[in-house]
Design a protein around this motif. Sequence first.
Motif, PDB file in Angstrom:
ATOM      1  N   UNK A  58       0.621  -1.179   0.040  1.00 18.15           N
ATOM      2  CA  UNK A  58       0.054   0.055  -0.067  1.00 18.15           C
ATOM      3  C   UNK A  58       0.923   1.261   0.010  1.00 18.15           C
ATOM      4  N   UNK A  59       2.217   1.043  -0.170  1.00 15.28           N
ATOM      5  CA  UNK A  59       2.828   2.244  -0.136  1.00 15.28           C
ATOM      6  C   UNK A  59       2.950   3.092   0.964  1.00 15.28           C
ATOM      7  N   UNK A  60       2.914   2.241   2.180  1.00 15.39           N
ATOM      8  CA  UNK A  60       2.703   3.016   3.623  1.00 15.39           C
ATOM      9  C   UNK A  60       4.314   3.170   3.990  1.00 15.39           C
ATOM     10  N   UNK A  61       5.313   2.939   3.095  1.00 16.86           N
ATOM     11  CA  UNK A  61       6.714   2.979   3.792  1.00 16.86           C
ATOM     12  C   UNK A  61       7.175   4.402   3.768  1.00 16.86           C
ATOM     13  N   UNK A  62       6.861   5.360   2.775  1.00 21.01           N
ATOM     14  CA  UNK A  62       7.418   6.477   2.529  1.00 21.01           C
ATOM     15  C   UNK A  62       9.053   6.595   2.497  1.00 21.01           C
ATOM     16  N   UNK A  63       9.400   7.366   3.388  1.00 18.61           N
ATOM     17  CA  UNK A  63      10.859   7.659   3.586  1.00 18.61           C
ATOM     18  C   UNK A  63      11.446   6.301   4.493  1.00 18.61           C
ATOM     19  N   UNK A  64      10.481   5.682   5.199  1.00 17.55           N
ATOM     20  CA  UNK A  64      10.991   4.591   5.882  1.00 17.55           C
ATOM     21  C   UNK A  64      11.398   4.662   7.205  1.00 17.55           C
ATOM     22  N   UNK A  65      11.523   6.137   7.854  1.00 14.54           N
ATOM     23  CA  UNK A  65      11.938   6.565   9.031  1.00 14.54           C
ATOM     24  C   UNK A  65      10.999   5.897  10.168  1.00 14.54           C
ATOM     25  N   UNK A  66       9.709   6.282  10.018  1.00 18.91           N
ATOM     26  CA  UNK A  66       8.631   5.847  10.886  1.00 18.91           C
ATOM     27  C   UNK A  66       8.209   4.419  10.859  1.00 18.91           C
TER      28      UNK A  66
ATOM     29  N   UNK B 175       2.568  10.915   5.056  1.00 23.71           N
ATOM     30  CA  UNK B 175       1.938  10.043   4.502  1.00 23.71           C
ATOM     31  C   UNK B 175       0.942   9.199   5.031  1.00 23.71           C
ATOM     32  N   UNK B 176       0.259   9.736   5.916  1.00 18.54           N
ATOM     33  CA  UNK B 176      -0.590   9.066   6.738  1.00 18.54           C
ATOM     34  C   UNK B 176      -1.832   8.172   5.996  1.00 18.54           C
ATOM     35  N   UNK B 177      -2.202   8.732   4.851  1.00 17.96           N
ATOM     36  CA  UNK B 177      -3.257   8.194   4.201  1.00 17.96           C
ATOM     37  C   UNK B 177      -2.907   6.708   3.711  1.00 17.96           C
ATOM     38  N   UNK B 178      -1.620   6.643   3.290  1.00 16.84           N
ATOM     39  CA  UNK B 178      -1.305   5.094   2.824  1.00 16.84           C
ATOM     40  C   UNK B 178      -1.006   4.275   3.983  1.00 16.84           C
ATOM     41  N   UNK B 179      -0.498   4.894   4.958  1.00 22.12           N
ATOM     42  CA  UNK B 179      -0.515   4.222   6.336  1.00 22.12           C
ATOM     43  C   UNK B 179      -1.705   3.733   6.673  1.00 22.12           C
ATOM     44  N   UNK B 180      -2.608   4.640   6.798  1.00 26.12           N
ATOM     45  CA  UNK B 180      -3.947   4.051   7.352  1.00 26.12           C
ATOM     46  C   UNK B 180      -4.592   2.925   6.467  1.00 26.12           C
ATOM     47  N   UNK B 181      -4.395   2.979   5.040  1.00 25.60           N
ATOM     48  CA  UNK B 181      -4.798   2.117   3.985  1.00 25.60           C
ATOM     49  C   UNK B 181      -4.063   0.801   4.308  1.00 25.60           C
ATOM     50  N   UNK B 182      -2.847   0.843   4.486  1.00 27.74           N
ATOM     51  CA  UNK B 182      -1.846  -0.470   4.896  1.00 27.74           C
ATOM     52  C   UNK B 182      -2.487  -1.101   5.939  1.00 27.74           C
TER      53      UNK B 182
END
Length: 174
Positions: free
Chosen positions: A94-102, A138-145
């Motif tokens: 779901x592309x929740x990784x963004x830069x990956x730090x969080x 990038x919270x929307x992709x995290x929520x979707x994930x």
Amino acid sequence: MTEVRVTVDGVNYADDVEPRMLLAQYLRETLGKTGTLIGCDTSNCGACTVHLDGQSVKSCSVLAVQADGSEVTTIEGLARDGNLHPVQEAFRECHGLQCGYCTPGMIMAAVDLLGDNPDPSEQEVREGIEGNLCRCTGYQNILRAVQSAAQHMKPGAAQPSGQAAEAAPVAGGN
């Protein structure tokens, strides 16, 4: 120095530590568990989230000596037999990784959330991961994930690509 005995990602350890050493520092510097990140060092960002006896905690706010006798799971301990945990796989898909730090902290918080609430609404996911900050916003992709992982973790659900059909370990569940 104080001796601590902990089980981290299924492996038992006994080490002498300074009484003021943080659990995050112990995991990274003593055990080499560098998947646990230190973002703010003040428990504001959640990048250091791990599971301590099945509950998510910010390891920068826990002393290593407080973990004595406990079981710790880090992001590195979630995958089983070469397969990503369903939450890890959902973040990837779901592309929740963004830069990956969080990402490690977000995933650990999400696994704990799904252990307590296996079918959360979007609002419940937002509340469940609050305290974990994404600097990319990038919270929307995290929520979707997280919601995708919840669907894949339901008994009898089809597993995402590359996943084993067995039940995934979850934290929480109180």
